[in-house]
Each structure stands twice: as C-alpha cells, then as structure tokens.
Design a protein around this motif. Structure first.
Motif, mmCIF file in Angstrom:
data_model
loop_
_atom_site.group_PDB
_atom_site.id
_atom_site.type_symbol
_atom_site.label_atom_id
_atom_site.label_comp_id
_atom_site.label_asym_id
_atom_site.label_seq_id
_atom_site.Cartn_x
_atom_site.Cartn_y
_atom_site.Cartn_z
ATOM 1 N N ASN A 36 33.799 51.308 32.862
ATOM 2 C CA ASN A 36 32.736 50.972 33.794
ATOM 3 C C ASN A 36 33.223 49.960 34.825
ATOM 4 O O ASN A 36 33.703 48.885 34.465
ATOM 5 C CB ASN A 36 31.558 50.398 32.990
ATOM 6 N N ASP A 37 33.068 50.267 36.094
ATOM 7 C CA ASP A 37 33.483 49.358 37.166
ATOM 8 C C ASP A 37 32.616 48.099 37.237
ATOM 9 O O ASP A 37 33.093 47.034 37.619
ATOM 10 C CB ASP A 37 33.447 50.070 38.519
ATOM 11 N N ASP A 38 31.354 48.209 36.884
ATOM 12 C CA ASP A 38 30.450 47.062 36.951
ATOM 13 C C ASP A 38 30.783 46.000 35.911
ATOM 14 O O ASP A 38 30.403 44.839 36.066
ATOM 15 C CB ASP A 38 29.000 47.510 36.772
ATOM 16 N N ALA A 39 31.489 46.380 34.857
ATOM 17 C CA ALA A 39 31.839 45.417 33.804
ATOM 18 C C ALA A 39 32.758 44.327 34.345
ATOM 19 O O ALA A 39 32.667 43.169 33.932
ATOM 20 C CB ALA A 39 32.491 46.129 32.624
ATOM 21 N N LEU A 40 33.634 44.673 35.287
ATOM 22 C CA LEU A 40 34.527 43.671 35.876
ATOM 23 C C LEU A 40 33.729 42.657 36.686
ATOM 24 O O LEU A 40 33.997 41.458 36.622
ATOM 25 C CB LEU A 40 35.597 44.330 36.742
ATOM 26 N N THR A 41 32.735 43.118 37.413
ATOM 27 C CA THR A 41 31.881 42.212 38.183
ATOM 28 C C THR A 41 31.190 41.217 37.252
ATOM 29 O O THR A 41 31.151 40.011 37.537
ATOM 30 C CB THR A 41 30.833 43.011 38.976
ATOM 31 N N ASP A 42 30.664 41.721 36.138
ATOM 32 C CA ASP A 42 29.999 40.842 35.167
ATOM 33 C C ASP A 42 30.983 39.844 34.573
ATOM 34 O O ASP A 42 30.672 38.666 34.410
ATOM 35 C CB ASP A 42 29.361 41.672 34.047
ATOM 36 N N HIS B 43 33.357 34.383 34.208
ATOM 37 C CA HIS B 43 34.625 33.643 34.204
ATOM 38 C C HIS B 43 35.164 33.563 35.632
ATOM 39 O O HIS B 43 36.075 34.311 36.013
ATOM 40 C CB HIS B 43 35.659 34.350 33.307
ATOM 41 N N PRO B 44 34.626 32.657 36.439
ATOM 42 C CA PRO B 44 35.046 32.601 37.842
ATOM 43 C C PRO B 44 36.515 32.212 38.028
ATOM 44 O O PRO B 44 37.105 32.511 39.063
ATOM 45 C CB PRO B 44 34.114 31.548 38.459
ATOM 46 N N ALA B 45 37.135 31.566 37.055
ATOM 47 C CA ALA B 45 38.534 31.152 37.177
ATOM 48 C C ALA B 45 39.508 32.281 36.845
ATOM 49 O O ALA B 45 40.720 32.112 36.988
ATOM 50 C CB ALA B 45 38.807 29.964 36.265
ATOM 51 N N ALA B 46 38.994 33.429 36.414
ATOM 52 C CA ALA B 46 39.866 34.541 36.036
ATOM 53 C C ALA B 46 40.575 35.101 37.262
ATOM 54 O O ALA B 46 40.041 35.078 38.368
ATOM 55 C CB ALA B 46 39.046 35.639 35.361
ATOM 56 N N ASP B 47 41.778 35.591 37.041
ATOM 57 C CA ASP B 47 42.567 36.197 38.118
ATOM 58 C C ASP B 47 42.058 37.629 38.332
ATOM 59 O O ASP B 47 42.432 38.564 37.615
ATOM 60 C CB ASP B 47 44.047 36.189 37.737
ATOM 61 N N LYS C 155 41.978 38.015 26.222
ATOM 62 C CA LYS C 155 42.083 37.022 25.156
ATOM 63 C C LYS C 155 42.407 35.649 25.734
ATOM 64 O O LYS C 155 41.910 34.628 25.253
ATOM 65 C CB LYS C 155 43.170 37.470 24.174
ATOM 66 N N SER C 156 43.213 35.617 26.790
ATOM 67 C CA SER C 156 43.592 34.333 27.387
ATOM 68 C C SER C 156 42.435 33.689 28.150
ATOM 69 O O SER C 156 42.490 32.506 28.451
ATOM 70 C CB SER C 156 44.796 34.515 28.309
ATOM 71 N N LEU C 157 41.411 34.459 28.458
ATOM 72 C CA LEU C 157 40.251 33.894 29.140
ATOM 73 C C LEU C 157 39.456 32.970 28.244
ATOM 74 O O LEU C 157 38.594 32.230 28.699
ATOM 75 C CB LEU C 157 39.323 35.008 29.645
ATOM 76 N N GLY C 158 39.710 33.021 26.964
ATOM 77 C CA GLY C 158 38.941 32.207 26.019
ATOM 78 C C GLY C 158 37.914 33.076 25.333
ATOM 79 O O GLY C 158 38.130 34.264 25.113
ATOM 80 N N ASP C 159 36.797 32.504 25.023
ATOM 81 C CA ASP C 159 35.733 33.256 24.360
ATOM 82 C C ASP C 159 35.165 34.268 25.327
ATOM 83 O O ASP C 159 34.604 33.906 26.358
ATOM 84 C CB ASP C 159 34.619 32.327 23.887
ATOM 85 N N ALA C 160 35.342 35.524 24.990
ATOM 86 C CA ALA C 160 34.795 36.586 25.832
ATOM 87 C C ALA C 160 33.294 36.651 25.634
ATOM 88 O O ALA C 160 32.801 36.526 24.515
ATOM 89 C CB ALA C 160 35.439 37.916 25.463
ATOM 90 N N PRO C 161 32.531 36.861 26.674
ATOM 91 C CA PRO C 161 31.086 36.966 26.521
ATOM 92 C C PRO C 161 30.727 38.244 25.772
ATOM 93 O O PRO C 161 31.441 39.225 25.837
ATOM 94 C CB PRO C 161 30.567 36.996 27.957
#
Length: 182
Positions: free
Chosen positions: A118-124, A129-133, A173-179
């Motif tokens: 799903n493309d919308d999952a990346l937006t969520d 996680h605004p600091a994600a690359d 995994k490196s993002l920390g706790d995934a929502p």
C-alpha cells in the motif's frame, strides 16, 4: 472465655502440612531444573550462592541420566537456602521480555508487508516518524516490490531473493518502536 489450643489441637496450625512442604520442595526442584537449562551468562546474573552455581554447572556437564537426576535433586535441595522469589522474578522478566521483543518484531514485519502492498502506508509512517529518511524508504520499497515480482516468476526449486525485503525490515527496525498498523 476463650480456650487455649492444646499442643495436639489441629485447629491451630503452627507449621505447614506435610503436603504443603512437599509442594514447596517440588516447586524448588522445578525451579532448579529451569536453572540447569539456562546458559552460563544468564546464571551469572542471578542471585545464586557459589555452591548453588557450581552445582548447576556440574548438572549441566553431567551426561548420565541417573547422575543428572541426582544432581538436579541436589540443586533443588540447595535452592531451599536461595532467594527463590528473586530468581523467579528475574526468569519471568527474561521470559516476558522476549515475548515483547517478538511482538515488536511481528509489528515491524506487518508494517513492512503493508508498505510493500500500500502506497498510503508510507505516508502514515512518515507522519509518525518525521526524522525517517523518506528517500531511502521509497527506494527500499520500490526495490522490494521489484524483488517480489521477480520472485513470483521463479521456477520451482529456484531460490528467491530477499535482499531488499530484509533491508526494508532493518530500516524499519532502526526507526525504533514501529507504530501499530490497523
């Protein structure tokens, strides 16, 4: 006027029953069996006396079935002087901790599969996680989708490629706790 209990009066339990004593000893024996199954580095983290630690290590090295049974019973006997509640508490922490880690990994796997579908999952995800690359994640998702397409076209017996699939998991995994995903 209240009547004082006589020494032979069963209504005044001043000591545990034989059955309760046996239950307690069997519980300590079971705890000793759990300790024998632990690796040495975990044993060192527990509040064990030196004699109990050495008895457990000897039980771990014992190969004879009868010898192991006897040594485990000896460990159970030594457990009577140990702080069994502290040991049980630490074992529970280790057990529940690994359950929590497993659940977190399952959440990351679910999120990865959702991103690939799903493309919308990346937006969520980027909102949470605004600091994600974002560029790296987009690249991994695009390459993961290509990889999945190539794997679907493989002949039976051919090994599927999982390079980008795994890389996406590691990035999440490196993002920390995934929502949690719905």
């Amino acid at each position: 006027m209240t009547q004082e209990p006589t020494p032979y009066d069963d209504s005044a339990p001043d000591r545990p029953s034989k059955t309760q004593i046996k239950r307690d000893m069997h519980a300590l024996l079971d705890l000793g069996k759990q300790l024998v199954e632990l690796p040495t580095d975990r044993l060192r983290q527990l509040p064990l006396s030196e004699s109990l630690f050495e008895a457990i290590r000897l039980a771990q090295r014992t190969t004879s079935r009868e010898g192991l049974r006897r040594q485990v019973h000896y460990v159970g006997k030594l457990m009577r002087q140990a702080d069994a509640e502290a040991i049980r508490t630490q074992l529970a922490i280790w057990q529940n901790g690994s359950r929590a880690e497993t659940a977190a990994l399952h959440r990351i796997e679910t999120l990865r599969d959702e991103l690939l579908q799903n493309d919308d999952a990346l937006t969520d995800l980027l909102r949470d996680h605004p600091a994600a690359d974002a560029q790296q994640l987009r690249t991994l998702i695009r390459e993961g989708r290509k990889e999945a397409g190539r794997n679907a076209a493989l002949q039976p017996g051919q090994e599927p490629q999982r390079k980008h699939y795994r890389a996406l998991f590691q990035a999440l995994k490196s993002l920390g706790d995934a929502p949690d995903t719905p």
